[in-house]
Design an enzyme around this catalytic site. Structure first.
Site, short mmCIF file in Angstrom:
data_model
loop_
_atom_site.label_atom_id
_atom_site.label_comp_id
_atom_site.label_asym_id
_atom_site.label_seq_id
_atom_site.Cartn_x
_atom_site.Cartn_y
_atom_site.Cartn_z
N SER A 1 101.83 65.19 58.02
CA SER A 1 102.00 64.38 59.21
C SER A 1 102.45 65.25 60.39
CB SER A 1 103.01 63.26 58.88
OG SER A 1 102.97 62.26 59.83
N HIS B 1 99.45 56.27 54.37
CA HIS B 1 99.94 57.53 54.95
C HIS B 1 101.21 58.07 54.26
CE1 HIS B 1 100.80 60.62 57.85
NE2 HIS B 1 101.96 60.09 58.13
N ASP B 2 102.20 57.22 54.02
CA ASP B 2 103.45 57.69 53.42
C ASP B 2 103.26 58.22 52.00
OD1 ASP B 2 105.49 57.75 55.25
OD2 ASP B 2 106.23 55.73 54.84
N ASP C 1 94.64 56.27 54.44
CA ASP C 1 95.63 56.55 55.49
C ASP C 1 95.14 55.94 56.80
OD1 ASP C 1 97.27 57.75 57.44
OD2 ASP C 1 97.39 59.65 56.37
N ARG D 1 110.57 50.91 64.04
CA ARG D 1 110.31 51.29 62.65
C ARG D 1 109.42 50.25 61.97
NH1 ARG D 1 110.21 56.09 59.88
NH2 ARG D 1 111.02 55.89 57.77
C1 ACO Z 1 119.76 61.62 55.39
C2 ACO Z 1 118.55 60.97 54.90
O1 ACO Z 1 118.56 60.01 54.19
S1 ACO Z 1 117.07 61.60 55.40
C3 ACO Z 1 115.96 61.53 54.14
C4 ACO Z 1 115.23 60.24 53.94
N1 ACO Z 1 114.05 60.06 54.69
C5 ACO Z 1 113.18 61.02 55.01
O2 ACO Z 1 113.30 62.15 54.71
C6 ACO Z 1 112.00 60.58 55.75
C7 ACO Z 1 110.85 60.44 54.88
N2 ACO Z 1 111.04 59.36 53.93
C8 ACO Z 1 110.50 58.13 54.14
O3 ACO Z 1 109.88 57.86 55.13
C9 ACO Z 1 110.74 57.10 53.05
O4 ACO Z 1 111.97 57.34 52.44
C10 ACO Z 1 109.62 57.07 51.97
C11 ACO Z 1 108.30 56.80 52.64
C12 ACO Z 1 109.55 58.38 51.24
C13 ACO Z 1 109.93 55.99 50.93
O5 ACO Z 1 110.25 54.77 51.55
P1 ACO Z 1 111.18 53.69 50.84
O6 ACO Z 1 111.75 52.83 51.90
O7 ACO Z 1 112.18 54.32 49.93
O8 ACO Z 1 110.21 52.91 49.88
P2 ACO Z 1 109.67 51.43 49.91
O9 ACO Z 1 108.81 51.18 51.07
O10 ACO Z 1 109.08 51.20 48.58
O11 ACO Z 1 110.94 50.49 50.11
C14 ACO Z 1 111.91 50.38 49.14
C15 ACO Z 1 113.17 49.80 49.75
O12 ACO Z 1 112.87 48.55 50.38
C16 ACO Z 1 113.64 47.49 49.73
N3 ACO Z 1 112.81 46.30 49.71
C17 ACO Z 1 111.61 46.14 49.12
N4 ACO Z 1 111.15 44.90 49.36
C18 ACO Z 1 112.08 44.26 50.09
C19 ACO Z 1 112.15 42.96 50.67
N5 ACO Z 1 111.19 42.07 50.51
N6 ACO Z 1 113.25 42.66 51.39
C20 ACO Z 1 114.24 43.55 51.57
N7 ACO Z 1 114.22 44.82 51.08
C21 ACO Z 1 113.14 45.15 50.35
C22 ACO Z 1 113.94 48.02 48.34
O13 ACO Z 1 115.03 47.37 47.77
C23 ACO Z 1 114.20 49.49 48.65
O14 ACO Z 1 115.49 49.61 49.16
P3 ACO Z 1 116.30 50.99 49.08
O15 ACO Z 1 115.54 51.99 49.88
O16 ACO Z 1 117.63 50.69 49.69
O17 ACO Z 1 116.37 51.37 47.64
N1 HSE Z 2 107.74 58.21 56.98
C1 HSE Z 2 107.78 59.42 57.71
C2 HSE Z 2 106.86 59.42 58.90
C3 HSE Z 2 105.42 59.40 58.52
O1 HSE Z 2 104.83 60.61 58.78
C4 HSE Z 2 109.16 59.68 58.27
O2 HSE Z 2 109.93 58.74 58.44
O3 HSE Z 2 109.46 60.84 58.55
#
Ligand code: ACO
Ligand code: HSE
Length: 351
Positions: free
Chosen positions: A135, A318-319, A289, A201
Site C-alpha cells: 500500500s 486490500h487489507d 482489492d 476510518r
Molecule cells: C500501536 C498499534 O496498535 S499500531 C499497530 C496496529 N495497526 C497497524 O499496524 C495498522 C495495520 N493494521 C490494520 O489495519 C488492522 O489491524 C488489520 C487490517 C491488520 C486487521 O484489522 P482488525 O480490525 O484486527 O480485523 P477485523 O476487521 O477482522 O476486525 C476485528 C475487530 O472488530 C470487532 N468486531 C467485529 N465485528 C464487530 C461488530 N459487528 N461490532 C463491533 N465490533 C466488531 C472484533 O471484535 C475485533 O475487535 P478487536 O480488534 O478489538 O479484537
Molecule cells: N489498514 C492499513 C491501511 C491500508 O493500506 C492501515 O491502517 O495502515
C-alpha cells in the site's frame, strides 16, 4: 526490540521546498548486520502502522517467521507525519514552542523516502538486500528503488501502485472531508478532529475490505431486526479503534502524501520512471482489492524490468496484505530462492 530514534539535526528540505528545522526518525531494528552487510531487509509501513514490524506483520516478520532476526538485519522506520516517534504534526514546532498541528508542512512520498535514505546512511547500510512494502509502504519502496536503483537489490511491492489513482484520491478526499467537517479539527488540539477521524476510518474500511468480507463476517442471524445491524456496529467499532491509537492531523497529512504519489513527476512518464528500477522485483496483487486494483499490479509487473507478478485471493480485499501472512510467506520464500538465479527476463506468474 526497543524503539530507537535517529536525530537529524540539520534542516530537512521537503520536495515542496519547505523545510523542517530538524527531523527525528523513530525506527526498529531486529537481528544483526552481517560482515559483508548483505542481509538487510527494509520494511516500509502503510498508512497507520509504525516501525514495530514484528507487531503488525507478525506471521511474516518474527522470531520464527520467514523474516527473522537470526538470518536478517530487519529495519523499519516510522514515516514522517505519523506520530509513532517520527516528527509529525503533534511534534513541537521549535519556532512557536507548540505542536505544529495544521502548521505542519505538506510532504510527499518522496520525502518519506528521503528520510529512509538518511537513516540508511546513518546506519551505514549500503545495499538493501530486500525492500518490501504494501500500500503506502509499496509506494515508498517503489520510489526508493527509482531514486536509488543501485542500493535496492530486491524489491517486493504488495497491493500498491505507480501513481495514486483518481479513485484512491477520491477516497482520501472523502476521508479528509469527514475530518474537516469536524470543526474541532481547526482547534489545533491533541484530540482535534476526533469524530471526523472516526468517520474517515469508516469510509476507508470500505476500500480496505470487500463485499464478501462483510457478507461473511457481519451477517445477521435475527431476520426480525429492523435496526442496530452488525455491519453498522462494526463501522463504529473500527472508527473508535483507530481513534484510540491515531490522530486526525497525521491521518490528514499522510493521506495527502499518498495522493502525491506519482513516479512520473519530473521523469517524463510512468513507464520511463519504472524503467529506472534495477531491483529484481516481485509484485503481489490481491485479486479483489478495491483500492489498489489488480490492474495496477499487472501494470507494475509489465513495466518494471525483471519483475514477476503473483495474484493472490483474500476475502478481505486490500487489507489482505496485512492479514494473509501464510500465503505471502510462501511466495516470498519462493522469490528468495529464485533470487540467486538473477532474473533477467520477465516472468509473469499468475498463482
Ligand atoms: C500501536 C498499534 O496498535 S499500531 C499497530 C496496529 N495497526 C497497524 O499496524 C495498522 C495495520 N493494521 C490494520 O489495519 C488492522 O489491524 C488489520 C487490517 C491488520 C486487521 O484489522 P482488525 O480490525 O484486527 O480485523 P477485523 O476487521 O477482522 O476486525 C476485528 C475487530 O472488530 C470487532 N468486531 C467485529 N465485528 C464487530 C461488530 N459487528 N461490532 C463491533 N465490533 C466488531 C472484533 O471484535 C475485533 O475487535 P478487536 O480488534 O478489538 O479484537
Ligand atoms: N489498514 C492499513 C491501511 C491500508 O493500506 C492501515 O491502517 O495502515
Amino acid at each position: 526490540m526497543t524503539i530507537k530514534t535517529f536525530q537529524y539535526k540539520s534542516a530537512f528540505k521537503l520536495e515542496s521546498g519547505k523545510k523542517l528545522r530538524s527531523l527525528d526518525i523513530a525506527y526498529h531494528t531486529y537481528g544483526k548486520l552481517n560482515k559483508d552487510k548483505s542481509n538487510v531487509i527494509w520494511v516500509c509501513h502503510a498508512l497507520t502502522a509504525n516501525s514495530d514490524v514484528f507487531d503488525w506483520w507478525a506471521g511474516l516478520f518474527g522470531k520464527n517467521d520467514l523474516f527473522n532476526p537470526k538470518d536478517y538485519f530487519i529495519v523499519c522506520a516510522n514515516v514522517i507525519g505519523s506520530h509513532y516517534g517520527t516528527t509529525s504534526p503533534l511534534s513541537i514546532n521549535s519556532v512557536t514552542g507548540l505542536p505544529y498541528y495544521l502548521a505542519f508542512p505538506e510532504f510527499t512520498i518522496r520525502d518519506l523516502v528521503a528520510a529512509n535514505e538518511l537513516l540508511a546512511d546513518a546506519l551505514e547500510i549500503e545495499d538493501i538486500e530486500m525492500l518490501i512494502g504494501g500500500s503506502l509502504g509499496g509506494q515508498q519502496a517503489l520510489e526508493w528503488s527509482i531514486i536509488a536503483p543501485e542500493r535496492i537489490k530486491n524489491l517486493v511491492l504488495i497491493a500498491s501502485n505507480a501513481k495514486h489513482s483518481p479513485w484512491g484520491i477520491a477516497f482520501n478526499e472523502s476521508q479528509r472531508l469527514a475530518i474537516t467537517t469536524d470543526r474541532t479539527f481547526y482547534g489545533n488540539a491533541k484530540n482535534g478532529g476526533a469524530k471526523g477521524l472516526r468517520a474517515a476510518r469508516s469510509i476507508a474500511l470500505l476500500s480496505y475490505r470487500s463485499y464478501q468480507s462483510y457478507d461473511i463476517t457481519q451477517q445477521e442471524k435475527d431476520a426480525k431486526k429492523r435496526s442496530d445491524f452488525n455491519a453498522a456496529a462494526y463501522q463504529r467499532y473500527q472508527g473508535d479503534k483507530l481513534l484510540k491509537r491515531f490522530n486526525a492531523y497525521s491521518y490528514y497529512y499522510l493521506t495527502k502524501a499518498m495522493d502525491s504519489h506519482n513516479v512520473a513527476r519530473g521523469r517524463n512518464s510512468v513507464k520511463e520512471a519504472l524503467n529506472l528500477v534495477k531491483a529484481n522485483t516481485l509484485v503481489i496483487g490481491i485479486k479483489n482489492d478495491l483500492l489498489f486494483p489488480i490492474e495496477e499490479q499487472q501494470f507494475l509487473a509489465r513495466n518494471i524490468n525483471s519483475a514477476q507478478l503473483v495474484e493472490i485471493d483474500s476475502f478481505y480485499g486490500h487489507d489482505g496484505f496485512l492479514i494473509e501472512t501464510g500465503v505471502l510467506t510462501q511466495h516470498l520464500a519462493a522469490f528468495i530462492k529464485k533470487d540467486s538465479i538473477k532474473l533477467d527476463s520477465k516472468i509473469l506468474k499468475i498463482a
